[in-house]
Enzyme design. Structure first.
Site, mmCIF file in Angstrom:
data_model
loop_
_atom_site.group_PDB
_atom_site.id
_atom_site.type_symbol
_atom_site.label_atom_id
_atom_site.label_comp_id
_atom_site.label_asym_id
_atom_site.label_seq_id
_atom_site.Cartn_x
_atom_site.Cartn_y
_atom_site.Cartn_z
ATOM 1 N N HIS A 51 0.862 -1.295 0.030
ATOM 2 C CA HIS A 51 -0.020 -0.034 0.051
ATOM 3 C C HIS A 51 0.808 1.311 -0.025
ATOM 4 O O HIS A 51 0.573 2.269 0.283
ATOM 5 C CB HIS A 51 -1.005 -0.036 1.253
ATOM 6 C CG HIS A 51 -2.037 -0.929 1.067
ATOM 7 N ND1 HIS A 51 -3.116 -0.817 0.172
ATOM 8 C CD2 HIS A 51 -2.230 -2.179 1.801
ATOM 9 C CE1 HIS A 51 -3.732 -1.966 0.311
ATOM 10 N NE2 HIS A 51 -3.386 -2.698 1.260
ATOM 11 N N ARG A 76 6.373 -6.586 3.493
ATOM 12 C CA ARG A 76 5.131 -6.891 2.975
ATOM 13 C C ARG A 76 5.137 -6.810 1.315
ATOM 14 O O ARG A 76 5.294 -5.739 0.938
ATOM 15 C CB ARG A 76 3.927 -6.406 3.728
ATOM 16 C CG ARG A 76 2.599 -6.751 2.737
ATOM 17 C CD ARG A 76 1.209 -6.759 3.794
ATOM 18 N NE ARG A 76 0.838 -5.315 3.652
ATOM 19 C CZ ARG A 76 -0.149 -4.832 4.121
ATOM 20 N NH1 ARG A 76 -1.013 -5.668 4.711
ATOM 21 N NH2 ARG A 76 -0.410 -3.414 4.017
ATOM 22 N N ASP A 90 17.329 -11.640 -3.048
ATOM 23 C CA ASP A 90 18.736 -11.381 -3.605
ATOM 24 C C ASP A 90 19.341 -10.147 -2.993
ATOM 25 O O ASP A 90 20.451 -9.920 -3.103
ATOM 26 C CB ASP A 90 18.902 -11.427 -5.335
ATOM 27 C CG ASP A 90 18.568 -12.872 -5.811
ATOM 28 O OD1 ASP A 90 18.740 -13.675 -5.089
ATOM 29 O OD2 ASP A 90 18.421 -12.831 -7.065
ATOM 30 N N GLN A 152 -0.877 -13.746 5.245
ATOM 31 C CA GLN A 152 -2.035 -13.043 5.750
ATOM 32 C C GLN A 152 -3.371 -13.638 5.385
ATOM 33 O O GLN A 152 -3.707 -13.780 4.230
ATOM 34 C CB GLN A 152 -1.806 -11.546 5.069
ATOM 35 C CG GLN A 152 -2.505 -10.606 5.965
ATOM 36 C CD GLN A 152 -2.096 -9.144 5.637
ATOM 37 O OE1 GLN A 152 -1.123 -8.889 4.911
ATOM 38 N NE2 GLN A 152 -2.585 -8.233 6.260
ATOM 39 N N GLU A 154 -7.072 -12.392 5.404
ATOM 40 C CA GLU A 154 -8.109 -11.294 5.089
ATOM 41 C C GLU A 154 -9.426 -11.556 4.697
ATOM 42 O O GLU A 154 -10.122 -10.559 4.458
ATOM 43 C CB GLU A 154 -7.435 -10.367 4.019
ATOM 44 C CG GLU A 154 -5.996 -10.165 4.305
ATOM 45 C CD GLU A 154 -5.166 -9.341 3.268
ATOM 46 O OE1 GLU A 154 -5.476 -7.918 3.267
ATOM 47 O OE2 GLU A 154 -4.254 -9.571 2.894
ATOM 48 N N ASP A 180 -8.899 -5.663 6.381
ATOM 49 C CA ASP A 180 -9.447 -6.168 5.068
ATOM 50 C C ASP A 180 -10.645 -7.399 5.396
ATOM 51 O O ASP A 180 -11.608 -7.724 4.930
ATOM 52 C CB ASP A 180 -8.328 -7.081 4.251
ATOM 53 C CG ASP A 180 -7.547 -5.756 3.577
ATOM 54 O OD1 ASP A 180 -8.160 -5.349 2.336
ATOM 55 O OD2 ASP A 180 -6.588 -5.424 4.032
#
Length: 258
Positions: A51, A76, A90, A152, A154, A180
């Site tokens: 977000h 996230r 990486d 997560q 939701e 959510d």
């Protein structure tokens, strides 16, 4: 050439031990803010790419900013897809939160994206920040020991799938997204509604039965304390943005009230 070693992921160990670990959400896209908050004593901080406009090229700066602090930097990712995760691995990210996981299949895919063949689909790069530019000699054998994967939940459908999701090897934690969850229950903007709270209260026990660590977000101090008491072990109790906005407002109100 010096030989470096994998550093222990104390946050991952805390999840396995059920340790109480408060954390913060990072949304300001500012390595300076990350550096300041990393030294505040929290167990973890989440850098949000879902977000915010944070992109992969910025993440290494936040990792450097967090170095030396107490908080593990969890990232996230924007979505559960392997290309972004490969690039971040990486770059040196080892702790992930994967949004909107709906099933055991999706949880398994998230873990596979972090693992080299034959255990997953992660591509191999010989010299990269993640293995300290090939200075960590046993990286290929031990990298997974310090990786932390949080999925997560939701939606109510995902909540119903928690037993299957929690059975996936490589998943360390299951994190409930209350905003959510509320929206997907037809209660947008009402994460404190009784129906949502009932789901949240029920989920913690189901998650714990799987052996995975239950986590959640709640910026209300009293409610966060209660959630810790219920068994949620890692809780995001604030964010850089919320601290800046709410505390600046409170300070002005205090001054004007004098």
């Amino acid at each position: 050439m010096s030989n470096a070693t994998l550093q222990p992921n104390l946050f991952k160990r805390g999840l396995a031990e059920g340790k109480r670990q408060p954390g913060l959400w990072l949304t300001l896209e500012s390595p300076n803010a990350t550096e300041i908050l990393a030294g505040s004593g929290y167990s973890w901080m989440l850098l949000d790419m879902e977000h915010t406009p944070v992109d992969a090229s910025q993440v290494a700066h936040h990792l450097r900013a967090a170095r030396g602090g107490t908080a593990e930097l969890v990232v996230r990712i924007p979505w559960n897809e392997p290309i972004m995760m490969k690039r971040l691995l990486d770059a040196g990210v080892r702790s992930f939160m994967v949004p909107f996981v709906q099933s055991a299949e999706e949880a398994r895919a998230a873990v596979a994206a972090t693992r080299y063949p034959p255990h997953g689909i992660r591509g191999v790069s010989g010299n990269m920040r993640g293995n300290n530019y090939a200075r960590i000699k046993d990286y290929g054998e031990r990298y997974h020991e310090e990786q932390c994967i949080i999925v997560q939940i939701e939606t109510p459908a995902a909540g119903a799938a928690i037993p299957e999701i929690g059975a996936i090897e490589g998943v360390d934690g299951i994190f409930v997204g209350p905003n959510d969850l509320a929206a997907n229950m037809g209660l947008f903007g009402k994460p404190g509604a009784p129906e949502v709270r009932a789901e949240i209260d029920k989920m913690v026990g189901v998650i714990k039965k799987t052996g995975k660590a239950p986590g959640i977000l709640n910026f209300n101090v009293a409610e966060a304390r209660e959630l810790f008491t219920q068994g949620y072990s890692y809780i995001a109790v604030g964010s850089d943005t919320a601290i800046l906005a709410r505390r600046s407002e409170a300070l002005l109100a205090e001054i004007n009230a004098a």
